[in-house]
Design an enzyme around this catalytic site. Structure first.
Site, PDB file in Angstrom:
ATOM      1  N   CYS A 108       0.832  -1.209   0.000  1.00 54.03           N
ATOM      2  CA  CYS A 108       0.000   0.000   0.000  1.00 54.03           C
ATOM      3  C   CYS A 108       0.872   1.268   0.000  1.00 54.03           C
ATOM      4  O   CYS A 108       1.578   1.494  -0.972  1.00 54.03           O
ATOM      5  CB  CYS A 108      -0.979  -0.060   1.168  1.00 54.03           C
ATOM      6  SG  CYS A 108      -2.434   0.939   0.858  1.00 54.03           S
ATOM      7  N   HIS A 161      -3.257  -5.073   1.791  1.00 53.24           N
ATOM      8  CA  HIS A 161      -2.670  -5.267   3.125  1.00 53.24           C
ATOM      9  C   HIS A 161      -2.577  -6.753   3.485  1.00 53.24           C
ATOM     10  O   HIS A 161      -3.453  -7.272   4.197  1.00 53.24           O
ATOM     11  CB  HIS A 161      -3.522  -4.531   4.173  1.00 53.24           C
ATOM     12  CG  HIS A 161      -3.311  -3.065   4.184  1.00 53.24           C
ATOM     13  ND1 HIS A 161      -2.412  -2.443   5.024  1.00 53.24           N
ATOM     14  CD2 HIS A 161      -3.861  -2.096   3.430  1.00 53.24           C
ATOM     15  CE1 HIS A 161      -2.424  -1.143   4.795  1.00 53.24           C
ATOM     16  NE2 HIS A 161      -3.292  -0.903   3.838  1.00 53.24           N
ATOM     17  N   GLU A 194      -0.846  -8.194   5.581  1.00 53.17           N
ATOM     18  CA  GLU A 194      -0.608  -8.406   7.020  1.00 53.17           C
ATOM     19  C   GLU A 194      -1.906  -8.447   7.810  1.00 53.17           C
ATOM     20  O   GLU A 194      -1.896  -8.781   8.996  1.00 53.17           O
ATOM     21  CB  GLU A 194       0.329  -7.299   7.561  1.00 53.17           C
ATOM     22  CG  GLU A 194      -0.300  -5.925   7.738  1.00 53.17           C
ATOM     23  CD  GLU A 194      -0.536  -5.166   6.433  1.00 53.17           C
ATOM     24  OE1 GLU A 194      -0.353  -5.745   5.346  1.00 53.17           O
ATOM     25  OE2 GLU A 194      -0.935  -3.987   6.502  1.00 53.17           O
TER      26      GLU A 194
END
Ligand code: GLN
Length: 190
Positions: free
Chosen positions: A78, A165, A167
């Site tokens: 991002c 994202h 994560e």
């Protein structure tokens, strides 16, 4: 294996957690000294203007460029993808468009097929939050996934950058790619 997570701003803690779960030693990086001895690097999401200013303030632009240009496996997500592009650190031959999906659909989730990176495990759940897309890229850049015809996952050599994202989804395959790439480059050196 020591992996650095740029920790000036943004969601660096979530990346550190995933890398730790995969068995890497993790260092939060806030200064040029923090880049020393790293085997891999994560540039997290956050806010790219704030991150740019913090990188300048800490004198991190040049040492970050040197580390990644030396072939250190790197994952940018991002805002981290924006930081790597040709208008910022210039480590990835792409131009990104910030907040490209517009205000109406600022956040969404979708399944992405990531080819070889998916490691045979089916599509990857991708969470987009005020995400950029890749507006233009050079011939050496491999496009791994698109949304509405716009690249959102790209790789050039040792650098993997995604607009979403990884994560936050619980799917660790992109962080596992980073660790695999580090192991591979260590194998090449020995
Ligand atoms: N919109 C942010 C920017 O332009 C990036 C958003 C993110 O990293 N989730 O910096």
């Amino acid at each position: 294996m020591l992996v650095g997570v740029l920790a000036l701003q943004g969601d660096f803690e979530a990346h550190a957690r995933v890398l730790g779960e995969l068995g890497a030693e993790v260092r939060e990086v806030r200064t040029p000294a923090g880049l020393q001895g790293l085997d891999g690097l994560v540039m997290p999401g956050g806010e790219s203007t704030t991150m740019t200013l913090a990188i300048e303030r800490e004198g991190l632009a040049q040492p970050l460029r040197a580390l990644v240009a030396a072939g250190t496996p790197t994952l940018g997500t991002c805002a981290g993808m924006i930081m790597l592009d040709s208008d910022h650190l210039g480590l990835l031959d792409v131009r990104t468009r910030r907040n490209a999906f517009g205000r109406q659909v600022s956040s969404f989730e979708t399944d992405l097929a990531l080819g070889a990176l998916a490691n045979g495990g089916g599509p990857l759940r991708a969470i987009f939050i005020r995400a950029p897309w890749v507006e233009a890229h050079g011939a050496g850049v491999e496009v791994l996934a698109e949304v509405d015809g716009h690249p959102v996952a790209v790789r050039e050599g040792n650098v993997l950058a995604v607009a979403f994202h990884p994560e936050l989804s619980g799917d660790r395959r992109l962080h596992a790619w980073l660790i695999g790439r580090i192991r591979q480059s260590e194998g090449d050196r020995s």
